[in-house]
Design a protein around this motif. Structure first.
Motif, PDB file in Angstrom:
ATOM      1  N   PHE A  28       0.836  -1.203   0.000  1.00 28.00           N
ATOM      2  CA  PHE A  28       0.000   0.000   0.000  1.00 28.00           C
ATOM      3  C   PHE A  28       0.875   1.259   0.000  1.00 28.00           C
ATOM      4  CE2 PHE A  28      -1.997   3.297   2.624  1.00 28.00           C
ATOM      5  CZ  PHE A  28      -3.249   3.422   2.053  1.00 28.00           C
ATOM      6  N   TYR A  29       2.046   1.168   0.635  1.00 27.32           N
ATOM      7  CA  TYR A  29       2.946   2.320   0.765  1.00 27.32           C
ATOM      8  C   TYR A  29       3.947   2.456  -0.387  1.00 27.32           C
ATOM      9  CZ  TYR A  29       1.035   2.903   5.421  1.00 27.32           C
ATOM     10  OH  TYR A  29       0.179   3.103   6.465  1.00 27.32           O
ATOM     11  N   ASP A  30       3.927   1.542  -1.339  1.00 23.98           N
ATOM     12  CA  ASP A  30       4.774   1.707  -2.525  1.00 23.98           C
ATOM     13  C   ASP A  30       4.364   2.991  -3.237  1.00 23.98           C
ATOM     14  OD1 ASP A  30       5.773  -0.784  -1.873  1.00 23.98           O
ATOM     15  OD2 ASP A  30       5.124  -1.760  -3.733  1.00 23.98           O
ATOM     16  N   MET A  31       5.309   3.794  -3.643  1.00 25.09           N
ATOM     17  CA  MET A  31       5.003   5.058  -4.322  1.00 25.09           C
ATOM     18  C   MET A  31       4.183   4.838  -5.587  1.00 25.09           C
ATOM     19  SD  MET A  31       5.900   7.814  -2.857  1.00 25.09           S
ATOM     20  CE  MET A  31       6.746   8.134  -1.340  1.00 25.09           C
ATOM     21  N   MET A  32       4.410   3.723  -6.255  1.00 28.38           N
ATOM     22  CA  MET A  32       3.713   3.471  -7.506  1.00 28.38           C
ATOM     23  C   MET A  32       2.282   2.968  -7.286  1.00 28.38           C
ATOM     24  SD  MET A  32       6.800   2.138  -9.905  1.00 28.38           S
ATOM     25  CE  MET A  32       5.763   2.104 -11.337  1.00 28.38           C
ATOM     26  N   ALA A  33       1.869   2.769  -6.034  1.00 29.10           N
ATOM     27  CA  ALA A  33       0.518   2.293  -5.738  1.00 29.10           C
ATOM     28  C   ALA A  33      -0.536   3.363  -6.001  1.00 29.10           C
ATOM     29  CB  ALA A  33       0.434   1.813  -4.288  1.00 29.10           C
TER      30      ALA A  33
END
Length: 157
Positions: A28-33
């Protein structure tokens, strides 16, 4: 050696955005999410001088963003390098960010928001002294998620 804060470079922002990937529900915290968050994070004008890379022993361990939201209040965003998450690094990292915010911005309060499913982060925030003030729903990552707003009362210096 302690923690060192430096304004984030474009190269560092791109490294975080494209190469930092968290496990399981923490993806959820991946920048690409979230495409909107990604665009903002990669825009050097929008990042300005409020996003800092944090190093320890010359190794990048995470980042902080600091946003003035009221006269005496700073809101923080936090990112710990994925391979350091869940290994006891959170307290020292967060404490360093609070100390940095207090020394540079001199706030009375520091606020943050965290997804309510992120129990391990909430535990760290509580242990440092953040208190829960509100929950709210926010549209992000293609859905609506519950977030917890927390506040930390700064020490008078």
């Amino acid at each position: 050696m302690g923690y060192k804060f430096e304004i984030m470079t474009q190269e560092q922002a791109e490294e975080i955005a494209f190469n930092w990937h968290y496990d399981a529900e923490y993806s959820f915290y991946d920048m690409m999410a979230d495409k909107e968050d990604l665009v903002e994070f990669l825009d050097s004008q929008k990042r300005g001088d409020s996003n800092f890379i944090v190093t320890k022993d010359n190794d990048i361990i995470g980042f902080f963003s600091f946003t003035k939201v009221a006269i005496n209040t700073i809101d923080i965003g936090i990112g710990l390098r994925p391979n350091l998450v869940g290994k006891g690094n959170g307290m020292g990292f967060l404490k360093a960010g609070i100390d940095f915010a207090e020394s540079i911005y001199k706030p009375q309060k520091i606020t943050l928001s965290v997804a309510t499913f992120n129990h391990r982060a909430i535990k760290v925030y509580r242990r440092i002294g953040f208190e829960e003030v509100d929950t709210y729903m926010q549209d992000t990552n293609g859905d609506s998620f519950e977030f917890l707003k927390m506040v930390y009362q700064c020490k008078i210096r």
